[in-house]
Write an enzyme that holds these catalytic residues in place. Structure first.
Site, PDB file in Angstrom:
ATOM      1  N   PRO A 272       0.829  -1.212   0.000  1.00 43.34           N
ATOM      2  CA  PRO A 272       0.000   0.000   0.000  1.00 43.34           C
ATOM      3  C   PRO A 272       0.858   1.254   0.000  1.00 43.34           C
ATOM      4  CG  PRO A 272       0.171  -0.849   2.226  1.00 43.34           C
ATOM      5  CD  PRO A 272       0.918  -1.818   1.349  1.00 43.34           C
ATOM      6  N   GLY A 273       0.425   2.243  -0.715  1.00 44.32           N
ATOM      7  CA  GLY A 273       1.075   3.552  -0.690  1.00 44.32           C
ATOM      8  C   GLY A 273       0.061   4.569  -0.223  1.00 44.32           C
ATOM      9  N   TYR A 314      -3.858  14.005 -13.533  1.00 49.30           N
ATOM     10  CA  TYR A 314      -5.004  13.093 -13.677  1.00 49.30           C
ATOM     11  C   TYR A 314      -6.342  13.730 -13.331  1.00 49.30           C
ATOM     12  CZ  TYR A 314      -1.229  10.258 -11.313  1.00 49.30           C
ATOM     13  OH  TYR A 314      -0.080   9.705 -10.825  1.00 49.30           O
ATOM     14  N   CYS A 341       3.195  28.844 -15.433  1.00 50.60           N
ATOM     15  CA  CYS A 341       2.768  29.257 -16.763  1.00 50.60           C
ATOM     16  C   CYS A 341       2.303  28.077 -17.602  1.00 50.60           C
ATOM     17  CB  CYS A 341       3.901  30.019 -17.441  1.00 50.60           C
ATOM     18  SG  CYS A 341       4.451  31.382 -16.420  1.00 50.60           S
ATOM     19  N   GLU A 342       1.187  27.517 -17.223  1.00 49.63           N
ATOM     20  CA  GLU A 342       0.518  26.405 -17.910  1.00 49.63           C
ATOM     21  C   GLU A 342      -0.953  26.540 -17.585  1.00 49.63           C
ATOM     22  OE1 GLU A 342       1.695  23.783 -19.713  1.00 49.63           O
ATOM     23  OE2 GLU A 342       3.841  24.151 -19.380  1.00 49.63           O
TER      24      GLU A 342
HETATM   25  C1  LIG Z   1       2.343   2.311  -7.233  1.00 43.24           C
HETATM   26  C2  LIG Z   1       2.434   0.894  -6.807  1.00 43.24           C
HETATM   27  C3  LIG Z   1       1.923   0.497  -5.567  1.00 43.24           C
HETATM   28  C4  LIG Z   1       1.194   1.434  -4.623  1.00 43.24           C
HETATM   29  O1  LIG Z   1      -0.049   1.815  -5.102  1.00 43.24           O
HETATM   30  P1  LIG Z   1      -1.088   2.590  -4.158  1.00 43.24           P
HETATM   31  O2  LIG Z   1      -2.262   2.812  -5.017  1.00 43.24           O
HETATM   32  O3  LIG Z   1      -0.439   3.856  -3.742  1.00 43.24           O
HETATM   33  O4  LIG Z   1      -1.387   1.722  -3.002  1.00 43.24           O
HETATM   34  C5  LIG Z   1       2.080  -0.824  -5.208  1.00 43.24           C
HETATM   35  N1  LIG Z   1       2.708  -1.722  -6.012  1.00 43.24           N
HETATM   36  C6  LIG Z   1       3.212  -1.368  -7.206  1.00 43.24           C
HETATM   37  C7  LIG Z   1       3.884  -2.386  -8.037  1.00 43.24           C
HETATM   38  C8  LIG Z   1       3.096  -0.051  -7.649  1.00 43.24           C
HETATM   39  O5  LIG Z   1       3.577   0.278  -8.837  1.00 43.24           O
END
Ligand SMILES: *Cc1c(COP(=O)(O)O)cnc(C)c1O
Length: 409
Positions: A272-273, A314, A341-342
């Site tokens: 998770p990120g 996005y 400037c965009e």
């Molecule tokens: C970007 C990425 C993540 C994290 O994704 P989240 O949506 O931020 O949880 C995990 N695994 C891989 C391989 C990624 O490229």
């Protein structure tokens, strides 16, 4: 509980008033809540306590050294996608045994370093990469642990630019290619096929695509008869950017994964990120000018797409909150824009907003993931500071880039 919230019309990060911080630090700057970071990690850990997964935080979502150290202290591993991320994760003290290396385009230099540091898994994404790793492994007479990334042909029902699981995407190997590659790897003496990995995209709000992924994995396991030591389910869990958006149903997801892992003796890995860091930070910015033009009110901020690129990249939405909410609301066509400037340097349009004037401050919410890591020096502006709040204390966790450094490099 949310640790960043309005208290008596005053936006606070834990026990610190955001307005007070603007007196101390030059805007724009990112401001984090440590308690929120800890809560999010523990929340995920608790939801999956039955299976005790390895949580490998996705470093590309946030690579601040203090954030990484705090996560490491709670037991987190790391998912890295470049040599730089690998070295940062190691520097934060994360054990190589808890690091997985993902990405479609790993260079020889990156693979050599991943092998030298003995990461848990290199998640490969093509046959050519497998051949290269085998060649390098042979030279060092090592047996290298790898996983294969499956492309399950399932899209995460998210923005097309952050979907990675469709069969026409560059990521992973589709069903038949996956099975054929497994057979080839078995014959390679210097590779140990230990893992199966998937990651179908980011900001996925429903459990359904994950459910489909689990059933594809079951099918693959039946077909290959491989008892994978690690099954890496990737990240992708969504958060609520809109106020009335339903949060991701973590309990339901945990139920599915519990059931899935019952008949296997595989260690589950998550990457998770966003879920761990997105709501831990706000971007505090000053209103430089208010310009009325053609029935529009442009609110020109000192933060732009160079500081927070998600809206331009996005069309992502980030709620904008005044640091001090004043009773009466201004009405009209209100457009929050940056100084770059965009014409894509826009944050959001609103019909109403708290009464504001030039010199006031506002915050962009939920910017802890893919905020600072996506920022740039575009228009030759310095990268900005990151501040962390814990309880009533605050400190700099990344300095604003100096003008000298900016001009000389
Ligand atoms: C970007 C990425 C993540 C994290 O994704 P989240 O949506 O931020 O949880 C995990 N695994 C891989 C391989 C990624 O490229």
């Amino acid at each position: 509980m949310n640790h960043i919230r309005l208290r008596k019309n005053n936006l606070c990060v834990e026990n610190v008033s955001a307005q007070k911080l603007t007196k101390r630090y030059k805007t724009p700057f990112y401001c984090y809540s440590l308690a929120q970071l800890k809560d999010n990690y523990q929340n995920m850990k608790n939801a999956f306590k039955n299976i005790e997964p390895l949580i490998c935080f996705s470093v590309k979502s946030n690579s601040n050294p203090v954030v990484l150290k705090e996560l490491k202290n709670m037991g987190s591993g790391a998912d890295v996608v470049s040599l730089g991320e690998l070295l940062k994760a190691l520097k934060a003290g994360i054990s190589a045994k808890k690091i997985v290396f993902s990405g479609v385009g790993k260079t020889e230099e990156e693979i050599v370093m991943a092998i030298r540091k003995k990461v848990l898994l290199i998640n490969v994404e093509s046959e050519s990469e497998v051949n290269l790793i085998n060649k390098i492994a042979k030279k060092t007479s090592r047996k290298v642990s790898i996983g294969i990334r499956l492309n399950p042909n399932i899209t995460g029902k998210t923005h097309e630019k952050i979907s990675t699981g469709g069969k026409d995407e560059k990521f992973g190997l589709v069903y038949n290619d996956f099975i054929n590659l497994c057979k080839k790897i078995k014959k390679m003496k210097n590779l140990n096929l230990l893992g199966l990995s998937v990651h179908i995209g980011s900001q996925i709000s429903s459990v359904t695509p994950f459910k489909k992924v689990l059933s594809v994995i079951d099918k693959i396991i039946k077909k290959t008869k491989i008892n994978f030591k690690f099954i890496d389910l990737g990240g992708g869990l969504g958060i609520s950017y809109y106020q009335n958006e339903k949060p991701f149903d973590l309990k339901q997801y945990a139920k599915l994964v519990n059931k899935f892992s019952k008949d296997k003796n595989s260690k589950i890995i998550f990457e998770p990120g966003r879920y761990i860091v997105a709501n831990t930070a706000i971007l505090i910015t000053k209103i430089i000018y208010i310009k009325k033009s053609n029935r529009k009110n442009f609110i020109i901020l000192d933060a732009g797409m160079n500081n927070l690129m998600r809206p331009a990249l996005y069309n992502a939405y980030h709620q904008i909150i005044p640091l001090i909410r004043k009773g009466r609301f201004a009405k009209g066509n209100i457009k929050f824009v940056g100084p770059i400037c965009e014409s894509s340097d826009e944050f959001s349009n609103q019909k109403t907003f708290s009464k504001i004037k030039e010199g006031d401050y506002v915050a962009l919410a939920n910017v802890g993931a893919y905020g600072m890591t996506l920022s740039s020096n575009y228009n030759t502006r310095p990268t900005i500071a990151e501040i962390m709040v814990s309880n009533s204390k605050h400190k700099i966790i990344r300095k604003r880039q100096s003008l000298e450094d900016l001009v000389n490099n």
